[in-house]
Motif scaffolding. Sequence first.
Motif, PDB file in Angstrom:
ATOM      1  N   ASP A 158       0.844  -1.200   0.000  1.00 10.00           N
ATOM      2  CA  ASP A 158       0.000   0.000   0.000  1.00 10.00           C
ATOM      3  C   ASP A 158       0.883   1.256   0.000  1.00 10.00           C
ATOM      4  N   TRP A 159       0.691   2.188   0.955  1.00 10.60           N
ATOM      5  CA  TRP A 159       1.468   3.421   0.950  1.00 10.60           C
ATOM      6  C   TRP A 159       2.966   3.145   1.066  1.00 10.60           C
ATOM      7  N   GLY A 160       3.315   2.140   1.880  1.00 13.74           N
ATOM      8  CA  GLY A 160       4.716   1.761   1.959  1.00 13.74           C
ATOM      9  C   GLY A 160       5.242   1.332   0.612  1.00 13.74           C
ATOM     10  N   GLY A 161       4.381   0.708  -0.194  1.00 20.02           N
ATOM     11  CA  GLY A 161       4.755   0.285  -1.537  1.00 20.02           C
ATOM     12  C   GLY A 161       4.998   1.456  -2.464  1.00 20.02           C
ATOM     13  N   ALA A 162       4.185   2.509  -2.338  1.00 12.53           N
ATOM     14  CA  ALA A 162       4.410   3.711  -3.151  1.00 12.53           C
ATOM     15  C   ALA A 162       5.785   4.297  -2.852  1.00 12.53           C
ATOM     16  N   VAL A 163       6.159   4.291  -1.569  1.00 19.68           N
ATOM     17  CA  VAL A 163       7.479   4.771  -1.169  1.00 19.68           C
ATOM     18  C   VAL A 163       8.566   3.843  -1.714  1.00 19.68           C
ATOM     19  N   ALA A 164       8.316   2.534  -1.628  1.00 17.37           N
ATOM     20  CA  ALA A 164       9.311   1.551  -2.065  1.00 17.37           C
ATOM     21  C   ALA A 164       9.572   1.636  -3.569  1.00 17.37           C
ATOM     22  N   TRP A 165       8.524   1.770  -4.375  1.00 13.74           N
ATOM     23  CA  TRP A 165       8.705   1.928  -5.820  1.00 13.74           C
ATOM     24  C   TRP A 165       9.603   3.142  -6.104  1.00 13.74           C
ATOM     25  N   LEU A 178      13.123  -6.061  -4.827  1.00 14.85           N
ATOM     26  CA  LEU A 178      11.953  -5.291  -4.416  1.00 14.85           C
ATOM     27  C   LEU A 178      10.723  -6.187  -4.460  1.00 14.85           C
ATOM     28  N   ILE A 179       9.966  -6.183  -3.358  1.00 15.01           N
ATOM     29  CA  ILE A 179       8.717  -6.940  -3.295  1.00 15.01           C
ATOM     30  C   ILE A 179       7.612  -5.979  -2.874  1.00 15.01           C
ATOM     31  N   CYS A 180       6.688  -5.698  -3.777  1.00 10.97           N
ATOM     32  CA  CYS A 180       5.550  -4.826  -3.485  1.00 10.97           C
ATOM     33  C   CYS A 180       4.260  -5.637  -3.479  1.00 10.97           C
ATOM     34  N   MET A 181       3.326  -5.216  -2.630  1.00  7.92           N
ATOM     35  CA  MET A 181       2.075  -5.956  -2.484  1.00  7.92           C
ATOM     36  C   MET A 181       0.885  -5.003  -2.601  1.00  7.92           C
ATOM     37  N   ASN A 182       0.049  -5.296  -3.562  1.00  8.02           N
ATOM     38  CA  ASN A 182      -1.176  -4.534  -3.822  1.00  8.02           C
ATOM     39  C   ASN A 182      -0.927  -3.029  -3.849  1.00  8.02           C
ATOM     40  N   ILE A 183       0.078  -2.670  -4.612  1.00  4.88           N
ATOM     41  CA  ILE A 183       0.344  -1.264  -4.904  1.00  4.88           C
ATOM     42  C   ILE A 183       1.023  -1.213  -6.276  1.00  4.88           C
ATOM     43  N   PRO A 184       0.440  -0.524  -7.237  1.00  7.22           N
ATOM     44  CA  PRO A 184       1.035  -0.481  -8.584  1.00  7.22           C
ATOM     45  C   PRO A 184       2.200   0.494  -8.659  1.00  7.22           C
ATOM     46  N   HIS A 185       2.992   0.350  -9.691  1.00  7.38           N
ATOM     47  CA  HIS A 185       4.039   1.321  -9.995  1.00  7.38           C
ATOM     48  C   HIS A 185       3.394   2.706 -10.098  1.00  7.38           C
ATOM     49  N   ASP A 295      -6.339 -10.480  -5.703  1.00  2.88           N
ATOM     50  CA  ASP A 295      -7.181 -10.044  -6.827  1.00  2.88           C
ATOM     51  C   ASP A 295      -8.602  -9.653  -6.429  1.00  2.88           C
ATOM     52  N   GLU A 296      -8.891  -9.611  -5.122  1.00  2.62           N
ATOM     53  CA  GLU A 296     -10.171  -9.093  -4.648  1.00  2.62           C
ATOM     54  C   GLU A 296      -9.959  -7.760  -3.930  1.00  2.62           C
ATOM     55  N   ASP A 297      -9.063  -6.961  -4.463  1.00  3.95           N
ATOM     56  CA  ASP A 297      -8.707  -5.678  -3.863  1.00  3.95           C
ATOM     57  C   ASP A 297      -9.847  -4.679  -4.026  1.00  3.95           C
ATOM     58  N   GLY A 298     -10.269  -4.081  -2.895  1.00  5.79           N
ATOM     59  CA  GLY A 298     -11.330  -3.082  -2.948  1.00  5.79           C
ATOM     60  C   GLY A 298     -10.825  -1.687  -3.238  1.00  5.79           C
ATOM     61  N   ALA A 299      -9.502  -1.484  -3.226  1.00  2.00           N
ATOM     62  CA  ALA A 299      -8.936  -0.151  -3.431  1.00  2.00           C
ATOM     63  C   ALA A 299      -8.404   0.059  -4.841  1.00  2.00           C
ATOM     64  N   PHE A 300      -8.026  -1.039  -5.512  1.00  2.00           N
ATOM     65  CA  PHE A 300      -7.433  -0.919  -6.846  1.00  2.00           C
ATOM     66  C   PHE A 300      -8.149  -1.819  -7.838  1.00  2.00           C
ATOM     67  N   ASP A 301      -8.350  -1.275  -9.015  1.00  2.00           N
ATOM     68  CA  ASP A 301      -8.895  -2.023 -10.135  1.00  2.00           C
ATOM     69  C   ASP A 301      -7.798  -2.939 -10.686  1.00  2.00           C
ATOM     70  N   ASN A 302      -8.120  -4.187 -10.954  1.00  2.00           N
ATOM     71  CA  ASN A 302      -7.106  -5.136 -11.439  1.00  2.00           C
ATOM     72  C   ASN A 302      -6.509  -4.737 -12.791  1.00  2.00           C
ATOM     73  N   ASP A 303      -7.207  -3.898 -13.549  1.00  2.00           N
ATOM     74  CA  ASP A 303      -6.674  -3.452 -14.842  1.00  2.00           C
ATOM     75  C   ASP A 303      -5.402  -2.621 -14.694  1.00  2.00           C
ATOM     76  N   VAL A 304      -5.136  -2.114 -13.467  1.00  2.00           N
ATOM     77  CA  VAL A 304      -3.941  -1.313 -13.242  1.00  2.00           C
ATOM     78  C   VAL A 304      -2.667  -2.153 -13.396  1.00  2.00           C
TER      79      VAL A 304
END
Length: 344
Positions: A158-165, A178-185, A295-304
């Motif tokens: 999540d937010w930590g992932g945005a920082v990590a990217w 780098l390992i990110c979880m449920n946070i897109p580039h 893949d059942e994320d309520g915050a992000f669309d899987n198309d991202v």
Amino acid sequence: MSNFVVTLIRFGVTYGLASLMGFWVLVGSVILVCRKGPRWFFSKKVRETRPACMQDSNLGSHGFLRAQDVRLHYVAAGSCSKPLMLFLHGFPECWYSWRHQLKEFKKDYRVVALDMRGYGESEVVRGVQNYEMKKLVGDVKEVIAALGYSSCVLVAHDWGGAVAWTFAMDYPDLVDKLICMNIPHPHRFVKHISSSWKQMIKSWYMLYFQLPALPEYLMSSGDYSTIKNAFHGKKMGLRNRENMTDDDIEAFKFAISQPGCLTAAVNYYRAAVRYPSKLRHDPQVTSPTLLVWGDEDGAFDNDVLVGHDKFVKDFTLKKVRGASHWVQQDAPEEVNEIMREFLG
């Protein structure tokens, strides 16, 4: 058109939409007061000591260090002679969201789960400007050095992932993997949200959080009932609810209820809008990268997820079927197995 006029229009649109969303949240809050009563709505427990689950010695020992202008709290386990695996949590969480991974990887790594600035037992710094991306990235750089390492396996959600990217783009030599979880580039997310109404609707809260004071006040109502709803609710909640007990929820309530922490957590979103990072000419991540996705994320669309290989030189995507946004807590065994396979 002058920069002043553009800024004025942007300000008007942002806060106009934020006010509209705030109105509907207020309506919902009034309905809650009518249903559950004022006593429930205004209840708020004072939490001065860590819950027992956060004191579990199997998770590691608590420590503090200094990074830039802030004192940061962390939990660490494993031998200091092992490589560093650094964990960054998301909103509205804390170091405890990595409890399953701390236990799993402490045999092979020096595992360190951070309370990011303003969260939990880390220091709260006043001012929205102190939560812009360059500050968050700077914290990570100084934490690695303060722990006595020159690089790490960086794991984030999540937010930590945005920082990590962003950190992996700024300091590729400091990121072994780098390992990110449920946070897109970040670049992929910006392109996606600008063209997807579905994602815009899912991300409504980002604009709502631009309002002063109101988000914090309503999130703390009902003794921080928003925290329980985030993890147990129908839209965002874990699918495997047994992995998020009442004790676990109490741990997250403890973290977010510390003085000033809720405002600091919301300030991450305020800073992202007020001080947006400039899109890079070369947004490539050169470190080997794994993206784990419930893949059942309520915050992000899987198309991202489409097109990530354009931004990462060595990219691996692993979907966890049926898992929610809180993937590392929802399906810890599967996530740990995926991580081990990627780490080799």
